[in-house]
Design an enzyme around this catalytic site. Structure first.
Site, PDB file in Angstrom:
ATOM      1  N   CYS A  86      47.308  -1.701  66.202  1.00 34.54           N
ATOM      2  CA  CYS A  86      46.363  -2.639  66.795  1.00 34.54           C
ATOM      3  C   CYS A  86      47.146  -3.625  67.636  1.00 34.54           C
ATOM      4  O   CYS A  86      48.200  -4.100  67.218  1.00 34.54           O
ATOM      5  CB  CYS A  86      45.616  -3.372  65.679  1.00 34.54           C
ATOM      6  SG  CYS A  86      44.502  -4.630  66.284  1.00 34.54           S
TER       7      CYS A  86
ATOM      8  N   HIS B  52      37.308   1.443  64.583  1.00 36.53           N
ATOM      9  CA  HIS B  52      38.333   0.385  64.542  1.00 36.53           C
ATOM     10  C   HIS B  52      37.783  -0.907  65.167  1.00 36.53           C
ATOM     11  O   HIS B  52      37.900  -1.987  64.599  1.00 36.53           O
ATOM     12  CB  HIS B  52      39.588   0.879  65.283  1.00 36.53           C
ATOM     13  CG  HIS B  52      40.695  -0.129  65.353  1.00 36.53           C
ATOM     14  ND1 HIS B  52      41.856  -0.008  64.631  1.00 36.53           N
ATOM     15  CD2 HIS B  52      40.823  -1.282  66.052  1.00 36.53           C
ATOM     16  CE1 HIS B  52      42.644  -1.049  64.887  1.00 36.53           C
ATOM     17  NE2 HIS B  52      42.046  -1.835  65.754  1.00 36.53           N
ATOM     18  N   GLU B  53      37.141  -0.776  66.324  1.00 43.65           N
ATOM     19  CA  GLU B  53      36.642  -1.970  67.018  1.00 43.65           C
ATOM     20  C   GLU B  53      35.443  -2.586  66.281  1.00 43.65           C
ATOM     21  O   GLU B  53      35.313  -3.806  66.232  1.00 43.65           O
ATOM     22  CB  GLU B  53      36.274  -1.644  68.472  1.00 43.65           C
ATOM     23  CG  GLU B  53      37.390  -1.018  69.308  1.00 43.65           C
ATOM     24  CD  GLU B  53      38.732  -1.724  69.210  1.00 43.65           C
ATOM     25  OE1 GLU B  53      38.785  -2.940  68.919  1.00 43.65           O
ATOM     26  OE2 GLU B  53      39.762  -1.053  69.414  1.00 43.65           O
TER      27      GLU B  53
HETATM   28 ZN   LIG Z   1      42.550  -3.616  66.528  1.00 41.99          ZN
END
Ligand SMILES: [Zn+2]
Length: 136
Positions: free
Chosen positions: A85, A126-127
């Protein structure tokens, strides 16, 4: 406008509020900031540029897609993986789902319902976690 990436974990752990049409400026900044980081970043949530709004942008290879108030309405076929990330150093283990279905409002505020699979589905998960204040 290209914005600075937030790395403050306390800020990133806060949940995003629903986005509205008035947040179009945040959408534009997300698109610009993703483009500026595209060598090592495939998606971004508004939290990562310091805006607690439920907006994400996803690199779909051919284009970058804005999703306002995305909701994952179904998911199947879990698998273990490792992700990085832009807001964190290194990679971490996590569980994702191969197939998902998402409801969201596009950049013109038309309601969309789409199925995604594999890599794109993983980015969206993930977002969406970012919007819930969850960091891998
Ligand atoms: Zn991230």
């Amino acid at each position: 406008m290209v914005r600075t990436i937030v790395k403050d974990v306390l800020f990133l752990r806060q949940k995003a509020e629903p986005a509205t049409k008035a947040d179009i400026g945040i959408c534009m900044d997300l698109l610009d900031t993703l483009k500026a980081n595209e060598a090592h970043c495939v998606g971004m949530a508004a939290n990562m540029i310091g805006e607690k709004k439920a907006i994400i942008v996803v690199n779909m290879t051919f284009t970058n897609v804005i999703m306002n108030n995305p909701k994952i309405i179904s998911k199947s076929k879990p698998f273990e993986t490792e992700e990085g990330c832009l807001s964190l150093t290194g990679t971490r283990k996590t569980t994702r789902f191969t197939d998902i279905e998402v409801e969201y409002y596009d950049i013109n505020w038309n309601k969309q319902r789409q199925k995604y699979t594999g890599w794109i589905a993983q980015i969206i998960q993930h977002e969406c976690d970012h919007l819930d204040g969850i960091i891998i």
